[in-house]
Design an enzyme around this catalytic site. Structure first.
Site, mmCIF file in Angstrom:
data_model
loop_
_atom_site.group_PDB
_atom_site.id
_atom_site.type_symbol
_atom_site.label_atom_id
_atom_site.label_comp_id
_atom_site.label_asym_id
_atom_site.label_seq_id
_atom_site.Cartn_x
_atom_site.Cartn_y
_atom_site.Cartn_z
ATOM 1 N N ASP A 35 0.852 -1.180 0.000
ATOM 2 C CA ASP A 35 0.000 0.000 0.000
ATOM 3 C C ASP A 35 0.891 1.234 0.000
ATOM 4 O O ASP A 35 1.807 1.339 0.815
ATOM 5 C CB ASP A 35 -0.908 -0.001 1.231
ATOM 6 C CG ASP A 35 -1.889 1.168 1.243
ATOM 7 O OD1 ASP A 35 -2.567 1.381 0.218
ATOM 8 O OD2 ASP A 35 -1.960 1.868 2.265
ATOM 9 N N ASN A 43 -2.457 12.907 -4.718
ATOM 10 C CA ASN A 43 -3.602 13.332 -5.522
ATOM 11 C C ASN A 43 -4.057 14.740 -5.149
ATOM 12 O O ASN A 43 -4.393 15.543 -6.026
ATOM 13 C CB ASN A 43 -4.764 12.348 -5.364
ATOM 14 C CG ASN A 43 -4.524 11.057 -6.105
ATOM 15 O OD1 ASN A 43 -3.860 11.012 -7.123
ATOM 16 N ND2 ASN A 43 -5.066 9.973 -5.569
ATOM 17 N N HIS A 48 -5.249 14.221 -9.690
ATOM 18 C CA HIS A 48 -5.435 12.786 -9.913
ATOM 19 C C HIS A 48 -4.690 12.274 -11.142
ATOM 20 O O HIS A 48 -4.228 11.131 -11.154
ATOM 21 C CB HIS A 48 -6.926 12.452 -9.998
ATOM 22 C CG HIS A 48 -7.594 12.539 -8.664
ATOM 23 N ND1 HIS A 48 -7.552 11.527 -7.745
ATOM 24 C CD2 HIS A 48 -8.298 13.542 -8.083
ATOM 25 C CE1 HIS A 48 -8.200 11.883 -6.663
ATOM 26 N NE2 HIS A 48 -8.669 13.113 -6.834
ATOM 27 N N ASP A 52 -2.202 9.225 -11.039
ATOM 28 C CA ASP A 52 -2.285 8.094 -11.970
ATOM 29 C C ASP A 52 -0.932 7.806 -12.608
ATOM 30 O O ASP A 52 -0.555 6.646 -12.784
ATOM 31 C CB ASP A 52 -3.323 8.371 -13.058
ATOM 32 C CG ASP A 52 -4.753 8.320 -12.547
ATOM 33 O OD1 ASP A 52 -4.976 7.879 -11.401
ATOM 34 O OD2 ASP A 52 -5.651 8.723 -13.307
ATOM 35 N N GLU A 78 -4.592 2.375 -4.406
ATOM 36 C CA GLU A 78 -3.135 2.440 -4.350
ATOM 37 C C GLU A 78 -2.563 1.217 -3.660
ATOM 38 O O GLU A 78 -1.508 1.253 -3.046
ATOM 39 C CB GLU A 78 -2.662 3.729 -3.671
ATOM 40 C CG GLU A 78 -3.029 3.858 -2.218
ATOM 41 C CD GLU A 78 -4.409 4.488 -1.963
ATOM 42 O OE1 GLU A 78 -4.772 4.562 -0.784
ATOM 43 O OE2 GLU A 78 -5.110 4.887 -2.897
#
Length: 176
Positions: A35, A43, A48, A52, A78
């Site tokens: 994680d 973000n 975002h 990405d 994530e």
């Protein structure tokens, strides 16, 4: 589709297959549940689209570290899950530790700006016995939760006691 990695639907099937084969052959299957720490901040600060991009870059790093028999899936936003057939717990912890270190040392590009990202990892292993995929994932999830609770940017293995102090390298090890 974003990262090019299989999702958790395919993971369920592949993990089931890996566990069945391991049981038949008397082998082990390790999993590493990764994680990205505090990824919401990436973000929020960079947008975002930049987040990405970072996810795609990290996915590429994970794929480069895989053996042909390994499975790497995007498990959640994530979160990633690695299925490591034939790998024992200690080797899987070492592999996860190497990945954790690579992610922490690299500067990732978010909207053209280099940023630091860390990850926490929970590792679990099925040894020569039939284990339900959900049970194995739950073991790794609990170890991941421990890594987060101990300060993030570390690797913990299933079965670690929550009171253990992490080593300087970010790993939690059983007391001697």
């Amino acid at each position: 589709a974003l990262t090019g990695l299989p999702n958790r639907l395919l993971l369920a099937d592949r993990l089931e297959q890996a566990l069945t084969q391991a049981t038949r052959r008397g082998k082990t299957v390790a999993i590493a549940y990764l994680d990205l720490d505090g990824f919401k901040t990436v973000n929020d600060r960079h947008g975002h689209a930049a987040g990405d991009d970072v996810l795609c870059q990290i996915s590429a790093l994970l794929l480069q570290s895989m053996r042909p028999s390994d499975i790497c899936c995007r498990y959640g936003g994530e979160e990633f899950l690695l299925v490591l057939p034939g790998m024992g717990l200690q080797t899987a912890v070492e592999r996860a530790q190497a990945l954790r270190q690579q992610v922490a040392e690299r500067r990732w590009l978010a909207d053209g700006q280099p940023i630091g990202v860390t990850l926490s990892v929970g590792v679990a292993c099925a040894h020569n016995a039939r284990v339900a995929p959900a049970a194995l994932i739950d073991m790794a999830d609990r170890a991941l939760y421990q890594a987060k609770a101990e300060g993030r940017n570390r690797v913990c293995m299933a079965g670690d006691a929550p009171t253990q102090a992490p080593q300087a390298d970010g790993r939690s090890m059983p007391p001697l």
